[in-house]
Scaffold this motif. Sequence first.
Motif, short mmCIF file in Angstrom:
data_model
loop_
_atom_site.label_atom_id
_atom_site.label_comp_id
_atom_site.label_asym_id
_atom_site.label_seq_id
_atom_site.Cartn_x
_atom_site.Cartn_y
_atom_site.Cartn_z
N UNK A 200 0.84 -1.19 0.00
CA UNK A 200 0.00 0.00 0.00
C UNK A 200 0.88 1.25 0.00
N UNK A 201 0.62 2.23 -0.88
CA UNK A 201 1.47 3.42 -0.94
C UNK A 201 1.34 4.29 0.31
N UNK A 202 2.42 4.91 0.69
CA UNK A 202 2.46 5.88 1.79
C UNK A 202 2.86 7.22 1.18
N UNK A 203 1.98 8.21 1.28
CA UNK A 203 2.21 9.52 0.66
C UNK A 203 2.50 9.36 -0.83
N UNK A 204 1.77 8.44 -1.45
CA UNK A 204 1.89 8.25 -2.89
C UNK A 204 3.06 7.39 -3.32
N UNK A 205 3.86 6.87 -2.38
CA UNK A 205 5.04 6.08 -2.71
C UNK A 205 4.88 4.68 -2.13
N UNK A 206 5.11 3.67 -2.95
CA UNK A 206 5.03 2.29 -2.47
C UNK A 206 6.34 1.88 -1.80
N UNK A 207 6.29 0.97 -0.81
CA UNK A 207 7.51 0.52 -0.13
C UNK A 207 8.51 -0.09 -1.12
N UNK A 208 9.78 -0.03 -0.78
CA UNK A 208 10.83 -0.46 -1.70
C UNK A 208 10.89 -1.96 -1.89
N UNK A 209 10.19 -2.75 -1.03
CA UNK A 209 10.17 -4.20 -1.25
C UNK A 209 9.20 -4.60 -2.34
N UNK A 210 8.50 -3.62 -2.94
CA UNK A 210 7.49 -3.90 -3.95
C UNK A 210 7.99 -3.49 -5.33
N UNK A 211 7.63 -4.29 -6.33
CA UNK A 211 7.94 -3.96 -7.71
C UNK A 211 6.69 -3.50 -8.43
N UNK A 212 6.82 -2.50 -9.29
CA UNK A 212 5.66 -1.92 -9.97
C UNK A 212 6.00 -1.67 -11.44
N UNK A 213 5.09 -2.03 -12.32
CA UNK A 213 5.15 -1.57 -13.71
C UNK A 213 3.87 -0.78 -13.99
N UNK A 214 4.01 0.36 -14.64
CA UNK A 214 2.89 1.23 -14.96
C UNK A 214 2.78 1.36 -16.48
N UNK A 215 1.59 1.13 -17.01
CA UNK A 215 1.38 1.16 -18.46
C UNK A 215 0.14 1.98 -18.78
N UNK A 216 0.27 2.89 -19.74
CA UNK A 216 -0.87 3.67 -20.21
C UNK A 216 -1.47 2.97 -21.43
N UNK A 217 -2.78 2.69 -21.38
CA UNK A 217 -3.46 2.02 -22.47
C UNK A 217 -4.75 2.77 -22.80
N UNK A 218 -5.12 2.77 -24.09
CA UNK A 218 -6.38 3.37 -24.52
C UNK A 218 -7.29 2.26 -25.02
N UNK A 219 -8.47 2.15 -24.43
CA UNK A 219 -9.47 1.18 -24.87
C UNK A 219 -10.31 1.84 -25.96
N UNK A 220 -10.33 1.23 -27.13
CA UNK A 220 -11.08 1.80 -28.24
C UNK A 220 -12.53 1.36 -28.19
N UNK A 221 -13.37 2.08 -28.92
CA UNK A 221 -14.78 1.71 -28.98
C UNK A 221 -14.96 0.43 -29.80
N UNK A 222 -15.98 -0.33 -29.47
CA UNK A 222 -16.25 -1.57 -30.18
C UNK A 222 -17.09 -2.49 -29.34
N UNK A 223 -17.38 -3.66 -29.90
CA UNK A 223 -18.24 -4.61 -29.19
C UNK A 223 -17.49 -5.84 -28.72
N UNK A 224 -16.34 -6.13 -29.30
CA UNK A 224 -15.60 -7.34 -28.92
C UNK A 224 -14.72 -7.12 -27.71
N UNK A 225 -14.04 -8.18 -27.34
CA UNK A 225 -13.10 -8.12 -26.21
C UNK A 225 -11.84 -7.39 -26.65
#
Length: 695
Positions: free
Chosen positions: A442-467
Motif C-alpha cells: 500500500x502506498x504511503x504519501x503516494x510512494x510504495x515501499x521499496x520491497x514492492x515492484x511496480x510496472x505502470x502502463x498507459x493504455x487506450x481502450x477503443x470503442x467496439x463490441x468485442x473483447x
Amino acid sequence: MRLEPGTPIDVWCVEQRLGSGGMGAVYRCFNRSAPRIRAALKILDPTLAYDPEIRGRFIREAELLFQLDHPNIVKVRNINMDASPPFIEMAFCQGRPLDAMLSDGRLPLGVAALVGAQLAEALAHVHDRGIRHRDVKPGNIIVNGDHVTLVDFGIATEGAARTMNMSGGALGTVAYAPPEWGGRQSTDPMLWDAYSLGQVIWECLSGRPAFAMPAKMDMREGIFHLLTLKRATGALDPGEGVPDDLRELVRTMTLPDPNLRLRDLREAAVVLWRHAEKGTGFLPEVEPLGVPSVMVHDDSMSGHSDTMFFPDLESEDMGQGAKPPNLAAWSEEDASPHADTIADASLTPSPVATTSRLAKASFVGLGVAAVLGLAGFLFLDFGPTESSTVASASPRPIQLTLKGDKPDLPVQTLVDGKPTTMGQSLLPGPHTFEVVVGVGCEPVDGVRPSQCGVTTTEKRVSEGTGIYPISLNYPTFVPSEVSLQISGASADKVRVDDGDWTGIKGSSWTVSDLDPGAHTLVVRGGRCPDEVPCADGCPKTCSEASAELFVPFHGGSPIVAEVALPKREEVKKTSRSRGRVTRRQFADWVKSNPRYAPEQMRGTRTADKNYVKGWSIDRPCGGAADQVPPAIAATYCGRKGLAPVSAAPTSWPEGAISYEIRAGSNGQPVLLHFSGAVSKARASQSTPTVGFRCR
C-alpha cells in the motif's frame, strides 16, 4: 448473470441460488416433470461459455469428480454443455453446515469423532484416485443426522498435474491452509488435506476457530499474520480431557513440518471410529423438502406462459409468503471468519478465478490477493470511470495478459488507481494499468515501499463490441547479494526467517536468493536445541544471535549484516563415540534437546510409555543408558550413526545389559544379544536391559 427463481434450464427449473464463484453460480433446482426431484446445478457463466479453454476445464472438472463414488462425498451425476447455460448436475444435499453448528459451541467428543471419521474416509477415497480437495473447512461440510457430506470440489486437483487450475492457479481458504503454504517449496496437496482435516477435528473438539482472519487487517496483512501465527503455533493440541490416541492424532495431522505429518487418512479414520458415537440425537435429521412453490417461466409447458407448483396440503413446507428454511448444502449467508479466500502461491496461478464456490465465495479480487499466472487471461469491467471520453459509449470487456517471468510473490493489478475486479468492462478511453508485486505494498504519501515492484502502463481502450486485449509486463526483480559477517564464538548454522537451518563454516556466509522485504537471520553455534531458535533460553553449550536486514525489490547493491555470537561452554567431543552410551551422557544430550524429554515423547510413535522410566534425566545415576527406544538412540548418534552389528564387541558377558541397539546390514536398528545373536528391533520400544552405542 443471475438466474431468477422459475428460470428453466433443460429439464430443471431454478428454485434458489446457493452460491457463486468466478466461473458461475450454483442453484438448487427441481425437475419440471417431477418437482420433488431436486439437484444442485453448477452453471457456467454464459459470458465465459464461448472460451474453449474454460469449457474444457469445466468438462474436465465434471469428469474428474464423476469418478468419486462415496457416501460422504457430494455426487456429480451429469453434465450438459449444449444447454443454455451449460451446467454440471450434482446431488442436492440437505443438512446444516458444520460451521453453523460450531457457532453454537463444541461438539461432544463422540460426535466430533463421528464427523472426523467420515471425512477421513471420504478424503482417503479421494486421494486413492489421485484427486486432492484442498479446501476442507467447516463451511464445506454438511451434517444431516449422523451423516456427513463433503462438498465444494471447485478447486480439486488431479495429483501433481493440477489440471483444475486456470494456468495453474487455485483458490483455497487461508485459515485452513497448512503452515508451509506460500513458502518457497511446493505444497503437497495430500498433506494440505490432512492438515485441514486435523484443524477441523480440533475445532469440533474445542468449539472455536483455531486461526481466524483478523477483522481489523486488510487481506494481505491478514494472510501474512495467519501464516506467521500458524508457523509459530506448532501442532494443534485438543488438550486434556481428550483420549490420548485422539489427542496424538490431531497433533500428528497438524504438525508444521509436512515431512512429519500423517499422510494416510485411513489411519486417522481407524482412531476416530474408535471414539465415534452414532444415534446420540445431537445431530437431528433435516426434514425432506416438499413440492416447490415456484413459478416456471416457460411458454412450452402445457400451453401456459406461467405454471405454478404448490406445496402439498399435507406437507410441512412453508406456508404462503413464508421464506423456505435454510436447509441448503450451500448457503448465501455472509462468510464466517473461516471463509477468507486466498490464492495458492505455491502453484502456478492465474488471474481467472476457476473455482465455482458452492459456499458463497468470499471472493478476493485480483487487486487484493490473487496471484496472476504467466500469459493468463482476465475479463474485467470497471464500469464508468472519470477517464471516459465518450459518455454514450458502451463499456467494453478487456482481455488482460501478463507477460514476463512470473514472481513467487503476490501480484496485484490496478486500473486508474483502483484494484481490478471480475465480471465488468471498461469504458472506451485512456486508462492507467499497474502491476504490483510484493507483500504490504500500500502506498504511503503516494510512494510504495521499496520491497514492492511496480510496472505502470498507459493504455487506450477503443470503442467496439468485442473483447479488447491488453498486454502488461511483470516487474523484474533484481536480487541483492547478502553477506553475513560473524564475530565472537564460532558458528555452525544459520537460518533465514522460519526456514531450515543451513550449515556454515568460517566467519562469513553469503546468499543471493532472498525475496524482497524484511528478513531475520539467526546464527548459532555449539550444542543447541533442535529446530526453533532458543533466543534468551539457550543452554550454556549453545550461543545464538540474530540480525535484521531489508532486501529491496530493485536491488543489485551488496547488503552486509553483522552479528556477534556470545561465548559458550565447549562440549567434549569424545562422549558419543567411546563405548556404550551412559545415562549421564544421554541426560546431557536431552537437556540440550528438550523435545526428546520424557514428558514430551512418552506415548508417541517415537517412544512408548517406558522411555527412560527407570531413571531420571535430571539426576542420572551411573550405568548404561537403557530404556531408550531405537528411534531416539539413532537420533542421539546423529550423522555417525549407531555402531554396526559387526563392530566390536560382538558379544560380552551376561550382565545388566543383555542387548545393544546396533545398525543392521540395511542401516536399520536391530538388537544384538550378548551371545552374538541378532533380532529385530521395534523403533519405539523401550526396554530396561537394552543399551546402545554409536560408531
